[in-house]
Design a protein around this motif. Sequence first.
Motif, PDB file in Angstrom:
ATOM      1  N   ARG A  18       0.478  -0.955  -0.691  1.00  0.00           N
ATOM      2  CA  ARG A  18       0.030   0.100   0.189  1.00  0.00           C
ATOM      3  C   ARG A  18       0.746   1.334  -0.324  1.00  0.00           C
ATOM      4  N   ARG A  19       2.039   1.204   0.546  1.00  0.00           N
ATOM      5  CA  ARG A  19       2.902   2.052   1.037  1.00  0.00           C
ATOM      6  C   ARG A  19       3.510   2.332  -0.745  1.00  0.00           C
ATOM      7  N   GLU A  20       3.645   1.295  -1.210  1.00  0.00           N
ATOM      8  CA  GLU A  20       4.257   1.521  -2.456  1.00  0.00           C
ATOM      9  C   GLU A  20       2.603   1.390  -2.988  1.00  0.00           C
ATOM     10  N   VAL A  21       2.243   1.483  -3.773  1.00  0.00           N
ATOM     11  CA  VAL A  21       1.373   2.351  -4.449  1.00  0.00           C
ATOM     12  C   VAL A  21       0.892   3.928  -4.003  1.00  0.00           C
ATOM     13  N   LEU A  22       0.648   4.022  -2.988  1.00  0.00           N
ATOM     14  CA  LEU A  22       1.286   5.733  -2.772  1.00  0.00           C
ATOM     15  C   LEU A  22       2.121   6.926  -3.354  1.00  0.00           C
ATOM     16  N   ASP A  23       3.220   6.087  -2.767  1.00  0.00           N
ATOM     17  CA  ASP A  23       4.786   6.386  -3.506  1.00  0.00           C
ATOM     18  C   ASP A  23       4.416   6.920  -5.250  1.00  0.00           C
ATOM     19  N   TYR A  24       4.031   5.200  -6.229  1.00  0.00           N
ATOM     20  CA  TYR A  24       3.718   5.513  -7.342  1.00  0.00           C
ATOM     21  C   TYR A  24       2.715   6.573  -7.213  1.00  0.00           C
ATOM     22  N   ILE A  25       1.691   6.541  -6.249  1.00  0.00           N
ATOM     23  CA  ILE A  25       0.623   7.794  -7.059  1.00  0.00           C
ATOM     24  C   ILE A  25       1.269   8.800  -6.729  1.00  0.00           C
ATOM     25  N   GLU A  26       1.813   9.676  -5.506  1.00  0.00           N
ATOM     26  CA  GLU A  26       2.884  11.247  -5.782  1.00  0.00           C
ATOM     27  C   GLU A  26       3.526  11.389  -6.784  1.00  0.00           C
ATOM     28  N   PHE A  27       4.015  10.287  -7.229  1.00  0.00           N
ATOM     29  CA  PHE A  27       5.597  10.379  -8.314  1.00  0.00           C
ATOM     30  C   PHE A  27       4.583  11.141  -9.169  1.00  0.00           C
ATOM     31  N   LEU A  28       3.277   9.583 -10.163  1.00  0.00           N
ATOM     32  CA  LEU A  28       2.838  10.488 -11.207  1.00  0.00           C
ATOM     33  C   LEU A  28       1.907  11.868 -10.764  1.00  0.00           C
ATOM     34  N   ILE A  29       1.413  12.313  -9.913  1.00  0.00           N
ATOM     35  CA  ILE A  29       0.816  13.167  -9.251  1.00  0.00           C
ATOM     36  C   ILE A  29       2.045  14.447  -9.434  1.00  0.00           C
ATOM     37  N   LYS A  30       3.119  14.678  -9.348  1.00  0.00           N
ATOM     38  CA  LYS A  30       4.451  15.245  -9.299  1.00  0.00           C
ATOM     39  C   LYS A  30       4.723  15.340 -11.355  1.00  0.00           C
ATOM     40  N   LYS A  31       5.193  13.615 -11.471  1.00  0.00           N
ATOM     41  CA  LYS A  31       5.573  14.185 -13.172  1.00  0.00           C
ATOM     42  C   LYS A  31       3.814  14.889 -13.828  1.00  0.00           C
ATOM     43  N   TYR A  32       3.149  14.685 -13.779  1.00  0.00           N
ATOM     44  CA  TYR A  32       2.555  15.088 -14.662  1.00  0.00           C
ATOM     45  C   TYR A  32       1.769  16.363 -14.588  1.00  0.00           C
ATOM     46  N   ARG A  33       2.007  17.039 -13.199  1.00  0.00           N
ATOM     47  CA  ARG A  33       1.955  18.712 -12.804  1.00  0.00           C
ATOM     48  C   ARG A  33       3.175  18.959 -13.273  1.00  0.00           C
ATOM     49  N   ILE A  34       4.191  18.987 -13.668  1.00  0.00           N
ATOM     50  CA  ILE A  34       5.142  19.462 -13.564  1.00  0.00           C
ATOM     51  C   ILE A  34       5.470  19.576 -15.402  1.00  0.00           C
ATOM     52  N   ARG A  35       4.728  18.839 -15.924  1.00  0.00           N
ATOM     53  CA  ARG A  35       4.842  18.622 -17.071  1.00  0.00           C
ATOM     54  C   ARG A  35       3.877  19.445 -18.145  1.00  0.00           C
ATOM     55  N   GLU A  36       2.890  19.840 -17.105  1.00  0.00           N
ATOM     56  CA  GLU A  36       1.283  20.968 -17.391  1.00  0.00           C
ATOM     57  C   GLU A  36       1.828  22.294 -17.218  1.00  0.00           C
ATOM     58  N   ASP A  37       2.977  22.460 -16.032  1.00  0.00           N
ATOM     59  CA  ASP A  37       3.249  23.738 -15.613  1.00  0.00           C
ATOM     60  C   ASP A  37       4.445  24.285 -16.938  1.00  0.00           C
ATOM     61  N   LYS A  38       5.402  23.139 -17.064  1.00  0.00           N
ATOM     62  CA  LYS A  38       6.335  23.203 -18.407  1.00  0.00           C
ATOM     63  C   LYS A  38       5.642  23.491 -19.445  1.00  0.00           C
ATOM     64  N   SER A  39       4.591  23.076 -20.032  1.00  0.00           N
ATOM     65  CA  SER A  39       3.936  23.099 -21.300  1.00  0.00           C
ATOM     66  C   SER A  39       3.100  24.820 -21.055  1.00  0.00           C
ATOM     67  N   LYS A  40       2.650  24.898 -20.346  1.00  0.00           N
ATOM     68  CA  LYS A  40       1.686  26.299 -20.230  1.00  0.00           C
ATOM     69  C   LYS A  40       2.578  27.654 -19.945  1.00  0.00           C
ATOM     70  N   LYS A  41       4.302  27.355 -19.768  1.00  0.00           N
ATOM     71  CA  LYS A  41       4.713  28.455 -20.298  1.00  0.00           C
ATOM     72  C   LYS A  41       5.902  28.780 -20.831  1.00  0.00           C
ATOM     73  N   PHE A  42       5.448  29.546 -21.238  1.00  0.00           N
ATOM     74  CA  PHE A  42       6.863  30.025 -22.882  1.00  0.00           C
ATOM     75  C   PHE A  42       7.548  30.717 -21.685  1.00  0.00           C
ATOM     76  N   ARG A  43       8.903  30.362 -21.856  1.00  0.00           N
ATOM     77  CA  ARG A  43      10.599  31.343 -21.649  1.00  0.00           C
ATOM     78  C   ARG A  43      10.234  32.757 -22.705  1.00  0.00           C
ATOM     79  N   PHE A  44      11.274  33.608 -22.228  1.00  0.00           N
ATOM     80  CA  PHE A  44      11.525  34.756 -23.822  1.00  0.00           C
ATOM     81  C   PHE A  44      12.883  34.626 -22.671  1.00  0.00           C
ATOM     82  N   ASP A  45      13.494  34.150 -22.106  1.00  0.00           N
ATOM     83  CA  ASP A  45      15.352  33.943 -21.727  1.00  0.00           C
ATOM     84  C   ASP A  45      15.828  33.983 -23.236  1.00  0.00           C
TER      85      ASP A  45
END
Length: 70
Positions: A18-45
């Motif tokens: 169960r702990r492993e499943v919870l860790d995996y769920i947290e991993f997926l949430i972070k992974k896809y949240r980061i992708r969404e954040d990166k895809s929404k922001k266009f950098r002008f550096d």
Amino acid sequence: MYEEEIELKIRELPENLRREVLDYIEFLIKKYRIREDKSKKFRFDWEGGLAEMRDKFTSVELQHKALEWR
């Protein structure tokens, strides 16, 4: 929709898995949240990065030079 099925499956697992499943769920949430954040922001550096070349080249020539430099 799948919530009940997921809950039933999780209840069948031993505590350590169960702990492993919870860790995996947290991993997926972070992974896809980061992708969404990166895809929404266009950098002008890069903006103004070739300003010193402005007098030497036209914008089209700068585009060709940029392709060469990559």
